[in-house]
Scaffold this motif. Structure first.
Motif, mmCIF file in Angstrom:
data_model
loop_
_atom_site.group_PDB
_atom_site.id
_atom_site.type_symbol
_atom_site.label_atom_id
_atom_site.label_comp_id
_atom_site.label_asym_id
_atom_site.label_seq_id
_atom_site.Cartn_x
_atom_site.Cartn_y
_atom_site.Cartn_z
ATOM 1 N N SER A 32 1.034 -1.331 0.096
ATOM 2 C CA SER A 32 0.075 0.038 -0.007
ATOM 3 C C SER A 32 0.894 1.337 -0.037
ATOM 4 O O SER A 32 1.940 1.189 0.620
ATOM 5 N N PHE A 34 1.305 5.681 0.310
ATOM 6 C CA PHE A 34 0.937 6.694 1.176
ATOM 7 C C PHE A 34 1.736 7.836 0.895
ATOM 8 O O PHE A 34 2.982 8.060 0.682
ATOM 9 N N TYR A 36 2.201 11.549 3.203
ATOM 10 C CA TYR A 36 2.047 11.828 4.536
ATOM 11 C C TYR A 36 2.617 13.406 4.214
ATOM 12 O O TYR A 36 3.412 13.705 3.578
ATOM 13 N N LEU A 44 3.169 13.782 11.711
ATOM 14 C CA LEU A 44 2.891 13.600 10.155
ATOM 15 C C LEU A 44 1.394 13.501 10.043
ATOM 16 O O LEU A 44 0.603 12.721 11.021
ATOM 17 N N LEU A 46 -1.849 12.044 7.206
ATOM 18 C CA LEU A 46 -2.078 11.127 6.254
ATOM 19 C C LEU A 46 -2.766 12.115 5.280
ATOM 20 O O LEU A 46 -3.803 12.781 5.562
ATOM 21 N N LYS A 49 -3.929 7.923 0.208
ATOM 22 C CA LYS A 49 -3.213 6.647 0.006
ATOM 23 C C LYS A 49 -3.656 5.960 -1.218
ATOM 24 O O LYS A 49 -4.977 6.163 -1.782
ATOM 25 N N PHE A 89 6.047 13.422 2.597
ATOM 26 C CA PHE A 89 6.657 12.154 2.685
ATOM 27 C C PHE A 89 6.066 11.027 1.920
ATOM 28 O O PHE A 89 4.655 10.918 2.131
ATOM 29 N N TYR A 93 3.656 0.327 2.731
ATOM 30 C CA TYR A 93 3.416 -0.544 3.779
ATOM 31 C C TYR A 93 3.295 -1.946 3.198
ATOM 32 O O TYR A 93 2.373 -2.020 2.206
ATOM 33 N N LEU A 100 5.442 0.939 8.261
ATOM 34 C CA LEU A 100 5.735 1.918 7.005
ATOM 35 C C LEU A 100 7.016 2.162 7.077
ATOM 36 O O LEU A 100 7.517 2.413 8.016
ATOM 37 N N THR A 101 7.318 2.197 5.763
ATOM 38 C CA THR A 101 8.711 2.707 5.282
ATOM 39 C C THR A 101 8.683 3.954 4.516
ATOM 40 O O THR A 101 8.065 4.101 3.920
ATOM 41 N N PHE A 102 9.273 4.849 4.971
ATOM 42 C CA PHE A 102 9.426 6.247 4.557
ATOM 43 C C PHE A 102 10.485 6.760 3.612
ATOM 44 O O PHE A 102 11.582 6.341 3.884
ATOM 45 N N GLY A 103 10.128 7.533 2.660
ATOM 46 C CA GLY A 103 11.261 8.466 2.000
ATOM 47 C C GLY A 103 11.855 9.337 2.969
ATOM 48 O O GLY A 103 11.277 9.537 4.006
ATOM 49 N N TYR B 35 8.373 5.806 16.424
ATOM 50 C CA TYR B 35 9.516 6.276 15.362
ATOM 51 C C TYR B 35 10.226 7.134 15.716
ATOM 52 O O TYR B 35 10.119 7.982 16.770
ATOM 53 N N PRO B 43 11.031 9.457 9.151
ATOM 54 C CA PRO B 43 10.928 8.603 10.263
ATOM 55 C C PRO B 43 11.382 7.160 10.172
ATOM 56 O O PRO B 43 10.981 6.571 8.942
ATOM 57 N N SER B 99 -2.338 -1.527 6.870
ATOM 58 C CA SER B 99 -2.423 -1.221 5.248
ATOM 59 C C SER B 99 -3.109 0.010 5.099
ATOM 60 O O SER B 99 -3.067 0.496 3.970
ATOM 61 N N TYR B 102 -1.341 5.004 9.390
ATOM 62 C CA TYR B 102 -1.364 5.254 10.676
ATOM 63 C C TYR B 102 -1.625 6.407 11.136
ATOM 64 O O TYR B 102 -1.604 7.573 10.283
ATOM 65 N N PHE B 104 -0.531 9.552 13.528
ATOM 66 C CA PHE B 104 0.598 10.180 13.996
ATOM 67 C C PHE B 104 0.204 11.169 15.332
ATOM 68 O O PHE B 104 -0.552 11.809 15.098
#
Lengths: 112, 113
Positions: A32, A34, A36, A44, A46, A49, A89, A93, A100-103, B35, B43, B99, B102, B104
């Motif tokens: 997925s 996203f 942010y 952050l 959202l 998405k 950002f 996911y 969640l992995t962010f840039g 995070y 993060p 999915s 989140y 924050f």
């Protein structure tokens, strides 16, 4: 592992200009995706998405389309406002990683 | 509904001192995340809880960092002793289903001097 690459900032635009912030990703499985937004001194939020290929997420005039063939999720807005100044950002996911992995973020500054 | 609540917003401490951050997630969100966001970076996950169980703490520096989530609701993240390199924003987030994204909190900005 999973990773997200964003175009480096800062991006400086005049009000009412067109915005594109590039985002590409590498992921195992079907992520997925996203966007942010982080306003100064805040956490952050959202923005939008998309959960599967060809989905388009949209919110507050911003749009991004999940492109599986190019592994991209570029953020666009037709006419930016000064109030859009923030750090954006891109994130992904996957159920495999369950996080969640962010840039690294792209700072946008909009001037009058 | 109330969002994710974090406190304090700001904290300045001397190196080698202890510090603790508190997080109250959205009611009903079983998953809680801590995070760390370094200046100019995105993060990075420190720890993830499912209810009261820490299910992913692989990125938590366990020699000085600890966390707990009592009764599967509030959570505390502690650093003891703090080092200069710990200066960052510590973000708490919660989710019902990851999915979908989140939510924050506003974060705690830690400065170690």
């Amino acid at each position: 592992g999973n990773s997200v690459t964003q175009m480096e900032g800062p991006v400086t635009l005049s009000e009412e200009a067109f915005l594109t912030i590039n985002c590409t990703y590498t992921a195992t499985g079907y992520p997925s995706l996203f966007w942010y937004v982080q306003y100064p001194g805040e956490g952050l939020q959202l923005l939008l998405k998309a959960t599967k290929a060809d989905d388009k997420g949209s919110n507050k005039g911003f749009e991004a389309t999940y492109r599986k063939e190019t592994t991209s999720f570029h953020l666009e807005k037709g006419s930016v406002q000064v109030s859009d100044s923030a750090v954006y950002f891109c994130a992904l996911y996957t159920g495999t990683a369950s996080k969640l992995t962010f840039g690294t973020g792209t700072r946008l500054q909009v001037t009058l | 509904e109330a969002g994710v609540v974090q406190s304090p917003r700001y904290k300045i401490i001397e190196k080698k001192q202890p510090v603790a951050f508190w997080c109250n997630p959205i009611s009903g969100h079983n998953t809680l995340y801590w995070y760390r966001q370094n200046l100019g970076q995105g993060p990075e996950l420190l720890i993830r809880y499912e209810n009261e169980e820490a299910v992913d703490d692989s990125q938590l520096p366990k020699d000085r960092f600890s966390a707990e989530r009592l009764k599967g609701v509030d959570s505390t993240l502690k650093i003891q002793p703090a080092e200069l390199g710990d200066s960052a924003v510590y973000l708490c987030a919660s989710s019902l289903q990851g999915s979908y994204g989140y939510t924050f909190g506003s974060g705690t900005r830690l400065t170690v001097v």
